[in-house]
Design a protein around this motif. Structure first.
Motif, short mmCIF file in Angstrom:
data_model
loop_
_atom_site.label_atom_id
_atom_site.label_comp_id
_atom_site.label_asym_id
_atom_site.label_seq_id
_atom_site.Cartn_x
_atom_site.Cartn_y
_atom_site.Cartn_z
N ARG A 256 0.86 -1.17 0.00
CA ARG A 256 0.00 0.00 0.00
C ARG A 256 0.91 1.23 0.00
N VAL B 66 1.37 5.59 0.38
CA VAL B 66 0.87 6.86 0.89
C VAL B 66 1.64 7.97 0.20
N LEU C 222 -3.14 6.04 -0.94
CA LEU C 222 -3.87 7.03 -0.16
C LEU C 222 -3.13 8.36 -0.27
N SER D 244 -3.80 4.22 6.46
CA SER D 244 -3.55 3.19 5.45
C SER D 244 -3.22 1.85 6.10
#
Length: 644
Positions: free
Chosen positions: A148, A150, A184, A206
Motif C-alpha cells: 500500500r 501513501v 492514499l 492506510s
C-alpha cells in the motif's frame, strides 16, 4: 420490544450489551481474529439467546433499532505492529521528513515504513516526464515490498500536486486491474498544513484500512441479507457514530476504549467523583484514562501511541499488558507484552494450543479463577496446561517454584499498570480508580495499592463496560476545510458547500434535513497558538483572525441520541454479606488459604464484606485483599475502600 445492541470487539473477547426499556443485558463471545465477522454474528446469536431463550437472529435483526460497533483492533494492530507494509512517497524538498517522522516513534515507523520511502520531484508534474517518473517511483516501492502506498507532499500547494499524481496513477493503474496499487493521498484525509501530522495520519489510516474495510463491509453485507432496517453504526474515537461508508479507518483507532471513557464520564457524574482514573483491561492492552470534573481530556491534534496526528482524540494511553499478554522470565526479571496470544490460541489454560504464560494462567493457578464458572460457565479452564506454560516461560528461567512464579507474575502485572497510571494520569488523595473490562477488576485493588489510590469502583457492567458506554452516542458527520482567503464571502461559500455535503451524508444515515443540528467554528493558527471562534450561526469572518497563519472551518452535523444523566447514586453499608462459597487461594506471605467467595449476582444494595475475599460475577472476578472493604451501591455497582 424495541432495543439497541452495542458490540465492542476486543483482541480476545467480544462484548455484547443489549439495552432496552426493561434494562440492560450482556453476553460475550471469543474474538475470531481470522474472521471478525464470525465473532460479530456469534455475538448476535448469543444476544438473541439472551433475549428470547433460544437463538433467533432473524427476529433479533427485525426488532433491533440500532446496532453500534466499536473495536480495539486498530489499537491492537498498532501495539503489535501487525498490518500491511507501507510505501511512502514524499516530494523532493522533504528530504528531512522521514527522520522527523521516525522521531515520533522509531519502532512504529520502522514497522510501518522502514526503508520504503521514495522522493518525487514535483517540478516534473507539468512535463511529459511525469507519468514515467511516477511509474518508476511506484515500482521502486513495490519492489521493496510495499503493498500500500501513501503520498504526502509538502509546500502550500500540496493538495494540487497530490491531485495531479492521483489522476496519473488512476490512468496507469486503473482500479479494475489486478495490478492496481492501493494509494492514499494525505490531502484526501486531512487539510492539516503540518506535514508530520498529515503524513502520520495517512500512514496510520492506510495501515488500519485493509483489515477494517474487509471486516466491516463483510459484516454489513451479512446484515443486509437479513434486511435490517438501519445500517451498522461504527462508534468512532471522537465519541460519536456513523455508518461504515462514512468512517475513515483512523477513526476506529481506540474507539473501544473511547466507549469506556464515555461510560467513565457518566459513572463519575452519578457517584459524584471529581477525579477518576480508569483501567480497562482487555486481552491485549490496558487502556488508561482520566475524568476530572466531569470531563475527559480531548485534544484537537490527538496522539496515536505518542505519535501526533491531525485528528482530535480522547487522551487514552494503551499499555501493552492485558489478560492474554505474554509473560517471559529472563535475567532475573519478568517482561510483559506487547505480544499477545489473543483469542487464538489464547492463554494456555484455554486449552486451544497456547503455550505462552499469561496473567490469566497465573490467576487460575493462584485459585482466583474458578474453572467451572469462568466466562459465565461457558468455558472450562485447564490448570495443567497453565502450569506447564508458567513453569516453562517464567518459573524455570527465573529459578522459582510454581507458587513463587505465580505471585511474581501478579506483582509484575500490578506494578506495570500502576506505573502506567502514574506516567499518564495525575493521581491525588481524592482519586478513584475505576476498573472495567473482563480482566479489569481482577487485580484492581493491587494496582490501586501500588499506585497510592484508596478507593476502587467496579461497575456492575464492568465486563462489557465499553459496549455499555457507547450506548447513547450521537450520530454525526464532521468536516474540515482550509480557507484560502480570510473573508466573509469565502467563509459563506465554504459553509454552504459543507452544509450541502452534510445534508447528503446525514440523509444517507437516515436523517432528513432539519432533524439534526449543524454547528460551525473557525480554528486559526497564530504565533500564540490555536484560536477558536464559534460562528453561532453568523457566517461573518472575524477581523481578529484575518492575519492568522492559517484558518480552518470545522462544521459538525449531529443527530442527538444521548440521554441526560440519571439521579445521583448513594453508597451505604447496611448488611454484612453472606459468602456463597469458599476457595483456596494463594495469598502473598500466607500461602494457600481458604477465602470467602461472594457472588455479586446474589448481593443486594447495602451488602458489604471485608477482605481478604473473592468477588465474582458471571464475566469478571475481583480479588479483595486484606484491609479492603466492598459495598454494593443502590445501582448494583461495587465500591471498594482501603481501610486505614
Amino acid at each position: 420490544m424495541a432495543f439497541q445492541i452495542n458490540i465492542d470487539n476486543g483482541g480476545t473477547l467480544t462484548d455484547v450489551c443489549i439495552m432496552s426499556d426493561d434494562g440492560v443485558k450482556k453476553t460475550k463471545v471469543l474474538t475470531t481474529p481470522y474472521d471478525l465477522s464470525k465473532c460479530f454474528f456469534e455475538g448476535l446469536q448469543k444476544a438473541s439467546e439472551t433475549l428470547y431463550g433460544a437463538e433467533d437472529v432473524k427476529r433479533l435483526l427485525e426488532e433491533v433499532e440500532l446496532i453500534r460497533y466499536s473495536t480495539t483492533q486498530g489499537t491492537n494492530a498498532i501495539c503489535e505492529r501487525k498490518g500491511p507494509k507501507l510505501g511512502l512517497v514524499l516530494d523532493a524538498a522533504s528530504a528531512d521528513l522521514p527522520q522527523a517522522l521516525q522521531a515520533h516513534d522509531p519502532d512504529v515507523y520502522d514497522a510501518l515504513v522502514g526503508n520504503r520511502v521514495a522522493f518525487f520531484d514535483t517540478a516534473v508534474l507539468d512535463t511529459a516526464e511525469a507519468e514515467v517518473e511516477i511509474v518508476k517511483t511506484i515500482n521502486q516501492l513495490t519492489a521493496k515490498g510495499a503493498n500500500r502506498l501513501v503520498v504526502c507532499f509538502g509546500g502550500s500547494d500540496f493538495h494540487a500536486a497530490e491531485d495531479v499524481v492521483k489522476k496519473i496513477v488512476l490512468r496507469k493503474y486503473p482500479r479494475h486491474l489486478l495490478g492496481a496499487v492501493p494509494v492514499l493521498y494525505a490531502s484526501d484525509l486531512t487539510v492539516d498544513r503540518n506535514p508530520e501530522r498529515r503524513a502520520w495520519s495517512a500512514l496510520i489510516n492506510s495501515f488500519l484500512h485493509t483489515s477494517m474495510e474487509a471486516f466491516l463491509y463483510q459484516a454489513e453485507n451479512r446484515l443486509r441479507d437479513y434486511r435490517t432496517k438501519n445500517p451498522l453504526l461504527i462508534f468512532r474515537n471522537d465519541g460519536d457514530a456513523s455508518r461504515v461508508a462514512k468512517t475513515v479507518a483512523i477513526k476506529t483507532y481506540s474507539s473501544g476504549p473511547r466507549g469506556g471513557m464515555e461510560g467513565l464520564k457518566a459513572f463519575s457524574g452519578l457517584y459524584g467523583f471529581r477525579d477518576a482514573v480508569s483501567i480497562d483491561v482487555g486481552g491485549t492492552t490496558t487502556d488508561i484514562g482520566q475524568c476530572t470534573d466531569g470531563k475527559v481530556a480531548e485534544i484537537r491534534r490527538g496522539n496515536v501511541e505518542g505519535i501526533s496526528v491531525s485528528f482530535p482524540l480522547c487522551e487514552i494511553s494503551s499499555a501493552g499488558a492485558g489478560g492474554s499478554s505474554v509473560f517471559k522470565g529472563a535475567d532475573g526479571t519478568i517482561t510483559i507484552g506487547p505480544e499477545s496470544v489473543g483469542a487464538l490460541p489464547g492463554p494456555a489454560c484455554f486449552g486451544r494450543g497456547g503455550k505462552e504464560a499469561t496473567i490469566t494462567d497465573a490467576s487460575l493457578l493462584a485459585g482466583l479463577l474458578d474453572p467451572a464458572s469462568y466466562f459465565g460457565g461457558g468455558m472450562g479452564l485447564d490448570a495443567t496446561r497453565a502450569e506447564a506454560a508458567v513453569m516453562a516461560n517464567v518459573a524455570d528461567p527465573l529459578g522459582l517454584d510454581l507458587d513463587a512464579a505465580v505471585l511474581a507474575m501478579s506483582d509484575a502485572f500490578e506494578t506495570k499498570i500502576a506505573g502506567e497510571l502514574h506516567r499518564f494520569t495525575q493521581i491525588s488523595p481524592d482519586t478513584v480508580l475505576m476498573a472495567f473490562g473482563g480482566a479489569g477488576p481482577l487485580n484492581a485493588c493491587g494496582v490501586a495499592e501500588k499506585a497510592g489510590i484508596k478507593r476502587v469502583a467496579i461497575p456492575a457492567m464492568a465486563a462489557v463496560f465499553s459496549a455499555f458506554g457507547i450506548g447513547t452516542c450521537d450520530v454525526s458527520q464532521r468536516y474540515v476545510v482550509g480557507l484560502e482567503t480570510h473573508d466573509s464571502e469565502t467563509l459563506r461559500t465554504a459553509i454552504d458547500t459543507l452544509t450541502k455535503k452534510a445534508a447528503r451524508d446525514m440523509f444517507a444515515e437516515g436523517f432528513d434535513e432539519g432533524s439534526y443540528t449543524v454547528t460551525a467554528r473557525l480554528v486559526a493558527e497564530t504565533p500564540e497558538g490555536d484560536v477558536v471562534h464559534d460562528l453561532d450561526g453568523s457566517p461573518e469572518f472575524p477581523q481578529a483572525l484575518a492575519s492568522a497563519t492559517a484558518v480552518e472551518l470545522e462544521l459538525n452535523a449531529v443527530k442527538g441520541l444521548r440521554h441526560g444523566g440519571g439521579d445521583a447514586v448513594s453508597v451505604h453499608r447496611a448488611t454484612k454479606a453472606t459468602p456463597a462459597d469458599t476457595r483456596k487461594v494463594l495469598v502473598p506471605e500466607q500461602g494457600r488459604i481458604d477465602l470467602p467467595v461472594y457472588h455479586l449476582n446474589t448481593m443486594t444494595p447495602g451488602d458489604y464484606a471485608q477482605g481478604p475475599a473473592i468477588l465474582e460475577e458471571d464475566y469478571f472476578t475481583a480479588r479483595v485483599p486484606a484491609g479492603w472493604t466492598l459495598v454494593v451501591s443502590e445501582a448494583g455497582d461495587v465500591i471498594l475502600d482501603r481501610e486505614e
